[in-house]
Design a protein around this motif. Structure first.
Motif, PDB file in Angstrom:
ATOM      1  N   PRO A 192       0.616  -1.227  -0.102  1.00 18.01           N
ATOM      2  CA  PRO A 192       0.010   0.176   0.303  1.00 18.01           C
ATOM      3  C   PRO A 192       0.748   1.139  -0.569  1.00 18.01           C
ATOM      4  O   PRO A 192       1.830   1.775   0.604  1.00 18.01           O
ATOM      5  N   ALA A 193      -0.079   2.191  -0.757  1.00 16.40           N
ATOM      6  CA  ALA A 193       0.857   3.556  -0.670  1.00 16.40           C
ATOM      7  C   ALA A 193       0.338   4.362  -0.128  1.00 16.40           C
ATOM      8  O   ALA A 193       0.285   5.226   0.295  1.00 16.40           O
ATOM      9  N   LEU A 194      -1.424   4.567  -0.862  1.00 16.90           N
ATOM     10  CA  LEU A 194      -2.121   5.491   0.118  1.00 16.90           C
ATOM     11  C   LEU A 194      -3.257   4.226   0.538  1.00 16.90           C
ATOM     12  O   LEU A 194      -3.611   3.876  -0.191  1.00 16.90           O
ATOM     13  N   ARG A 195      -3.705   4.549   1.496  1.00 19.03           N
ATOM     14  CA  ARG A 195      -4.438   3.888   1.875  1.00 19.03           C
ATOM     15  C   ARG A 195      -5.678   4.956   3.399  1.00 19.03           C
ATOM     16  O   ARG A 195      -5.942   5.216   4.153  1.00 19.03           O
ATOM     17  N   GLY A 196      -6.783   5.182   1.971  1.00 16.31           N
ATOM     18  CA  GLY A 196      -7.900   5.684   3.066  1.00 16.31           C
ATOM     19  C   GLY A 196      -7.233   7.261   2.822  1.00 16.31           C
ATOM     20  O   GLY A 196      -7.837   7.885   3.741  1.00 16.31           O
ATOM     21  N   CYS A 197      -7.058   7.858   1.710  1.00 14.24           N
ATOM     22  CA  CYS A 197      -6.172   9.030   2.099  1.00 14.24           C
ATOM     23  C   CYS A 197      -7.104  10.272   1.660  1.00 14.24           C
ATOM     24  O   CYS A 197      -8.185  10.002   0.736  1.00 14.24           O
ATOM     25  N   ASP A 198      -7.547  11.134   2.688  1.00  7.80           N
ATOM     26  CA  ASP A 198      -8.115  11.948   2.054  1.00  7.80           C
ATOM     27  C   ASP A 198      -8.248  13.204   2.121  1.00  7.80           C
ATOM     28  O   ASP A 198      -7.246  13.849   2.938  1.00  7.80           O
ATOM     29  N   LEU A 199      -8.557  14.286   1.579  1.00  4.41           N
ATOM     30  CA  LEU A 199      -7.640  16.245   1.293  1.00  4.41           C
ATOM     31  C   LEU A 199      -9.127  16.934   0.706  1.00  4.41           C
ATOM     32  O   LEU A 199      -9.040  16.593  -0.437  1.00  4.41           O
ATOM     33  N   ALA A 200      -8.940  17.813   1.313  1.00  4.13           N
ATOM     34  CA  ALA A 200      -9.048  18.717   0.650  1.00  4.13           C
ATOM     35  C   ALA A 200      -9.047  20.475   0.807  1.00  4.13           C
ATOM     36  O   ALA A 200      -8.628  20.818   2.390  1.00  4.13           O
ATOM     37  N   VAL A 201      -8.323  20.960  -0.074  1.00  4.64           N
ATOM     38  CA  VAL A 201      -7.904  21.845  -0.434  1.00  4.64           C
ATOM     39  C   VAL A 201      -8.567  22.968  -1.810  1.00  4.64           C
ATOM     40  O   VAL A 201      -8.923  23.011  -2.814  1.00  4.64           O
ATOM     41  N   ALA A 202      -8.796  24.418  -0.620  1.00  2.00           N
ATOM     42  CA  ALA A 202      -9.990  25.348  -1.105  1.00  2.00           C
ATOM     43  C   ALA A 202      -8.408  26.615  -2.563  1.00  2.00           C
ATOM     44  O   ALA A 202      -7.747  26.016  -2.105  1.00  2.00           O
ATOM     45  N   ALA A 203      -8.912  26.600  -3.676  1.00  2.00           N
ATOM     46  CA  ALA A 203      -8.647  27.033  -4.579  1.00  2.00           C
ATOM     47  C   ALA A 203      -7.807  28.252  -4.141  1.00  2.00           C
ATOM     48  O   ALA A 203      -8.032  29.269  -3.215  1.00  2.00           O
ATOM     49  N   GLY A 204      -6.593  28.104  -4.360  1.00  2.00           N
ATOM     50  CA  GLY A 204      -5.677  29.810  -3.247  1.00  2.00           C
ATOM     51  C   GLY A 204      -5.041  29.486  -2.052  1.00  2.00           C
ATOM     52  O   GLY A 204      -3.998  29.664  -1.938  1.00  2.00           O
ATOM     53  N   GLU A 205      -5.825  27.964  -1.830  1.00  2.00           N
ATOM     54  CA  GLU A 205      -4.601  27.353  -0.356  1.00  2.00           C
ATOM     55  C   GLU A 205      -3.728  26.970  -0.582  1.00  2.00           C
ATOM     56  O   GLU A 205      -2.924  26.005  -1.394  1.00  2.00           O
ATOM     57  N   ARG A 206      -3.254  26.741   0.137  1.00  2.00           N
ATOM     58  CA  ARG A 206      -0.851  26.471  -0.132  1.00  2.00           C
ATOM     59  C   ARG A 206      -1.368  25.070   1.692  1.00  2.00           C
ATOM     60  O   ARG A 206      -1.576  25.067   2.165  1.00  2.00           O
ATOM     61  N   VAL A 207      -0.883  24.161   0.482  1.00  2.00           N
ATOM     62  CA  VAL A 207      -0.576  22.834   1.388  1.00  2.00           C
ATOM     63  C   VAL A 207       0.644  22.321   1.237  1.00  2.00           C
ATOM     64  O   VAL A 207       1.693  22.036   0.500  1.00  2.00           O
ATOM     65  N   ALA A 208       1.672  22.202   2.358  1.00  2.00           N
ATOM     66  CA  ALA A 208       2.842  21.214   2.686  1.00  2.00           C
ATOM     67  C   ALA A 208       2.617  19.572   2.865  1.00  2.00           C
ATOM     68  O   ALA A 208       2.334  19.450   3.952  1.00  2.00           O
ATOM     69  N   LEU A 209       2.990  19.071   2.271  1.00  2.00           N
ATOM     70  CA  LEU A 209       2.926  17.336   2.139  1.00  2.00           C
ATOM     71  C   LEU A 209       4.688  16.940   3.026  1.00  2.00           C
ATOM     72  O   LEU A 209       5.188  17.262   2.215  1.00  2.00           O
ATOM     73  N   LEU A 210       4.416  17.153   4.050  1.00  3.06           N
ATOM     74  CA  LEU A 210       5.969  15.995   4.330  1.00  3.06           C
ATOM     75  C   LEU A 210       4.836  15.042   5.547  1.00  3.06           C
ATOM     76  O   LEU A 210       4.702  14.182   5.621  1.00  3.06           O
ATOM     77  N   GLY A 211       6.515  13.790   5.283  1.00  2.03           N
ATOM     78  CA  GLY A 211       6.476  12.548   5.873  1.00  2.03           C
ATOM     79  C   GLY A 211       7.962  11.862   5.999  1.00  2.03           C
ATOM     80  O   GLY A 211       8.937  13.029   4.596  1.00  2.03           O
ATOM     81  N   PRO A 212       7.887  10.562   6.037  1.00  3.52           N
ATOM     82  CA  PRO A 212       9.490   9.759   6.042  1.00  3.52           C
ATOM     83  C   PRO A 212       9.065   9.295   4.464  1.00  3.52           C
ATOM     84  O   PRO A 212       8.284   9.142   3.979  1.00  3.52           O
ATOM     85  N   ASN A 213       9.891   8.961   4.214  1.00  2.40           N
ATOM     86  CA  ASN A 213      10.218   8.106   2.944  1.00  2.40           C
ATOM     87  C   ASN A 213       9.419   7.565   2.990  1.00  2.40           C
ATOM     88  O   ASN A 213       9.179   6.306   4.084  1.00  2.40           O
ATOM     89  N   ALA A 251       6.500   6.787   2.346  1.00  4.01           N
ATOM     90  CA  ALA A 251       4.865   7.315   2.959  1.00  4.01           C
ATOM     91  C   ALA A 251       3.734   7.841   2.350  1.00  4.01           C
ATOM     92  O   ALA A 251       2.732   7.544   2.812  1.00  4.01           O
ATOM     93  N   GLY A 252       4.195   7.867   0.777  1.00  3.06           N
ATOM     94  CA  GLY A 252       3.416   8.225   0.167  1.00  3.06           C
ATOM     95  C   GLY A 252       2.847   9.517  -0.256  1.00  3.06           C
ATOM     96  O   GLY A 252       2.357   9.619  -1.728  1.00  3.06           O
ATOM     97  N   LYS A 253       3.765  10.180  -0.022  1.00 10.68           N
ATOM     98  CA  LYS A 253       3.703  11.770  -0.493  1.00 10.68           C
ATOM     99  C   LYS A 253       3.937  11.813  -2.285  1.00 10.68           C
ATOM    100  O   LYS A 253       3.200  12.549  -2.703  1.00 10.68           O
ATOM    101  N   THR A 254       4.684  11.039  -3.044  1.00  7.84           N
ATOM    102  CA  THR A 254       4.865  11.612  -4.227  1.00  7.84           C
ATOM    103  C   THR A 254       3.696  10.629  -5.038  1.00  7.84           C
ATOM    104  O   THR A 254       3.215  10.238  -6.302  1.00  7.84           O
ATOM    105  N   THR A 255       2.951   9.489  -4.301  1.00  6.75           N
ATOM    106  CA  THR A 255       1.845   8.809  -4.655  1.00  6.75           C
ATOM    107  C   THR A 255       0.856   9.276  -4.880  1.00  6.75           C
ATOM    108  O   THR A 255       0.583   9.574  -6.130  1.00  6.75           O
TER     109      THR A 255
END
Length: 186
Positions: A59-80, A82-86
């Motif tokens: 598994p690379a992602l398990r039940g990922c939920d993400l809501a981002v509004a237009a213009g909003e900035r989000v940073a994805l942080l995590g260990p190698n 973790a599924g960030k690139t996926t």
């Protein structure tokens, strides 16, 4: 360490919460976000619900939920691992999730990925600019590859928009990293 998504000072990550004394062993990315089609008074640009992605049986992602509004900035942080690139590949419609739902700019990205791709852009660390071409030549090339009209006018407008009009005839390899990133955005 659990992966983390930080948005405007708030973070979402492991559902057990801080101070629980439990640590996640999985290197799978799991984000938790609001379950509506809006964030505050803004319509969502990204609405991912229950995204799951397996590479083989891993598994690379398990039940990922993400809501981002237009213009909003989000940073994805995590260990190698973790599924960030996926997650970014799924959001860019470059990889199809194993399951889940994804709406980008109000469009069902799983049913109409080409429609989404025509409306979004992804800027990764690598700019994919040709170092031996000038800034203007790079923009001309991509405009022609995408079949855009009024190429010269668009090139001039985009160079002005990213503040590189004075660098139009400089080879990309001579531009600073920041200038190259701005050119890639154009």
């Amino acid at each position: 360490p659990a992966p983390l998504a930080a948005r405007s000072g708030r973070a979402a990550g492991d559902s057990r919460g801080p101070g629980s004394g439990q640590h996640r062993r999985s290197s799978c990315l799991r984000l938790v976000a609001p379950s509506s089609d809006r964030v505050g008074d803004r319509v969502l640009a990204v609405d991912a619900r229950g995204l799951v992605k397996f590479y083989g049986t891993a598994p690379a992602l398990r039940g990922c939920d993400l809501a981002v509004a237009a213009g909003e900035r989000v940073a994805l942080l995590g260990p190698n691992g973790a599924g960030k690139t996926t997650l970014l590949k799924v959001l860019a419609t470059l990889v199809r999730p194993s399951s889940g739902a994804l709406r980008l700019l109000g469009i069902d990205a799983l049913r109409s990925p080409s429609l989404v791709r025509a409306r979004i852009g992804v800027l990764a660390h690598e700019t994919y600019l040709y170092r031996d071409l000038t800034a203007a030549e790079n923009l001309r090339l991509y405009a022609q590859l995408y079949g855009l009209d009024a190429v010269e006018e668009r090139v001039a407008a985009m160079l002005a928009r990213v503040g590189l009009t004075d660098r139009a005839h400089y080879r990309v390899g001579t531009l600073s990293r920041g200038q190259q990133q701005r050119l890639a955005l154009a």
